[in-house]
Design an enzyme around this catalytic site. Structure first.
Site, short mmCIF file in Angstrom:
data_model
loop_
_atom_site.label_atom_id
_atom_site.label_comp_id
_atom_site.label_asym_id
_atom_site.label_seq_id
_atom_site.Cartn_x
_atom_site.Cartn_y
_atom_site.Cartn_z
N GLU A 268 17.06 3.51 17.71
CA GLU A 268 15.47 3.26 18.18
C GLU A 268 15.60 1.98 18.68
O GLU A 268 15.12 2.15 20.36
CB GLU A 268 14.48 3.92 17.41
N ALA B 26 10.53 2.68 5.88
CA ALA B 26 9.96 0.91 6.69
C ALA B 26 10.54 0.72 6.96
O ALA B 26 10.42 1.54 8.98
CB ALA B 26 10.62 0.22 5.33
N ARG B 27 12.21 -0.06 7.65
CA ARG B 27 12.98 -0.04 9.04
C ARG B 27 14.03 -0.68 9.36
O ARG B 27 15.02 -0.37 8.06
CB ARG B 27 12.34 -2.16 9.22
N ASP C 130 9.08 -6.17 -6.93
CA ASP C 130 8.74 -6.84 -5.34
C ASP C 130 8.30 -8.04 -5.49
O ASP C 130 7.83 -8.50 -6.95
CB ASP C 130 6.99 -5.69 -4.74
N HIS D 197 11.08 8.61 13.30
CA HIS D 197 9.85 7.70 13.63
C HIS D 197 8.07 8.13 13.34
O HIS D 197 7.02 7.54 14.28
CB HIS D 197 9.79 6.19 14.60
N ALA E 170 4.45 8.06 10.43
CA ALA E 170 2.42 7.89 10.07
C ALA E 170 1.66 8.87 10.90
O ALA E 170 0.62 8.52 12.16
CB ALA E 170 2.38 6.44 10.80
N ASP F 162 12.95 7.43 8.07
CA ASP F 162 12.35 7.89 9.22
C ASP F 162 12.73 6.96 10.85
O ASP F 162 12.31 6.85 11.48
CB ASP F 162 10.97 7.68 9.17
N ARG G 171 0.98 -1.47 -0.15
CA ARG G 171 -0.42 0.47 -0.09
C ARG G 171 0.69 1.43 -0.25
O ARG G 171 0.69 1.88 -0.58
CB ARG G 171 -0.98 0.03 1.20
N ILE G 172 2.00 1.13 0.38
CA ILE G 172 2.71 2.72 0.51
C ILE G 172 3.41 2.54 -0.54
O ILE G 172 3.43 3.47 -0.91
CB ILE G 172 3.69 2.71 2.49
#
Length: 320
Positions: free
Chosen positions: A261, A231-232, A174, A283, A286, A256, A154-155
């Site tokens: 963290e 993402a991560r 993907d 972060h 969102a 982000d 989705r993102i």
């Protein structure tokens, strides 16, 4: 409706325009807040009585669930469930849900904001002006560039849709999305090994914690690329990337999230000598009013459905 305690460990739950705490309490439930890092000893007294857990990004382990004999439902506040021990939850007859799509628009917006900020040197320009330095670094226009998107959920799709307004060429990879479907989205499908060669900016939107941006990948990247990660942090070998930035092989990195963290020590990307070529947000991708309402509302509805004996939306792992 069953009574009982709902444990909430998401920092932003009910902090948007909707009073979701009141919605749970009006259903006869007691809402208790817990630490976002899911410290086991701090949560143990609440877990002992909890019938539902609205969980943030912290780990939900077998040890947590062992302390929660009455727990019927874990409502993951967000999309990723990597931190939840799904096998143990299932063995204990605990249903797990998440909130897919609730924050997709917010993160896609933030991603494009980071692209533009990195491309145009917004943060370094601000620091320069505040220090009396008005020198200009000439940049490029986003609409003249190619952006490669790794991960077309989705993102990633939302980012591609936003970039179409700039006239940007978008290529994507993907492994779970057929090439023809990628083309329908207006994205040219490419292989993972080729995406860096084809892209001026690479944007990460893949799930999981496997490192995909490592020294081997960086060695293949032509000089002058920009990397964006909403993402991560775990997707990136931060030591290798710091060296690529230091030698100016990679032009800029905007993210982000950082490994620091998660309590894994200081990130090499925070070295002051890299400040001109890096840009970080806490972060917060969102964290819009709308996304907070969407995530919290979906988690609340799921909790109420489960406690009414109904099957909620977005079940990740059914009870045994």
């Amino acid at each position: 409706m069953s009574s009982g305690t709902v444990l909430v460990t998401s920092r932003s739950f009910s902090s948007g325009s909707l009073d979701l705490t009141a919605a749970l309490e009006s259903a006869g439930l007691k809402v208790v807040r817990g630490p976002a890092d899911h410290n086991l000893e701090a949560l143990a007294p609440v877990l002992a009585d909890a019938v539902a857990w609205i969980a943030g990004t912290g780990p939900v382990t077998a040890e947590h669930l062992e302390r929660a004999p009455h727990l019927r439902h874990i409502a993951r506040y967000g999309v990723g469930v990597d931190a939840v021990d799904l096998g143990d939850a299932s063995s204990r007859d605990i249903l797990v849900t998440n909130t897919p799509g609730a924050n997709s628009d917010a993160v896609a917006d933030h991603t494009v904001a980071l692209m533009l900020a990195a491309l145009r040197g917004v943060a370094s320009g601000d620091r320069g002006v505040r220090g009396g330095d008005w020198r200009v670094t000439r940049a490029r226009e986003l609409g003249t560039l190619t952006v490669g998107i790794i991960g077309l959920g989705r993102i990633g799709r939302g980012v591609a849709a936003r970039l179409s307004g700039f006239g940007t060429k978008v290529v994507g990879f993907d492994p779970w999305v057929p090439a023809e479907q990628i083309r329908v989205l207006g994205i040219e499908p490419v292989e993972f090994e080729d995406i860096a060669q084809r892209s001026d900016i690479v944007s990460l939107h893949t799930p999981g914690d496997q490192v995909i941006i490592d020294s081997t990948w960086l060695d293949r990247v032509p000089s002058g690329r920009i990397l964006v990660n909403t993402a991560r942090a775990n997707l990136v070998d931060e030591t290798a990337l710091a060296e690529a930035l230091r030698t100016r092989h990679v032009l800029a990195y905007a993210a982000d999230s950082l490994s620091v963290e998660s309590g894994r020590g200081e990130s090499p990307l925070l070295d002051e000598e890299l400040a001109a070529w890096t840009l970080f947000t806490p972060h917060s991708a969102a964290q819009t009013v709308e996304a907070v309402d969407n995530m919290g509302g979906a988690a609340t509805e799921a909790v109420l459905a489960v406690l009414r004996g109904e099957t909620p939306d977005n079940v990740v792992r059914s009870a045994a």
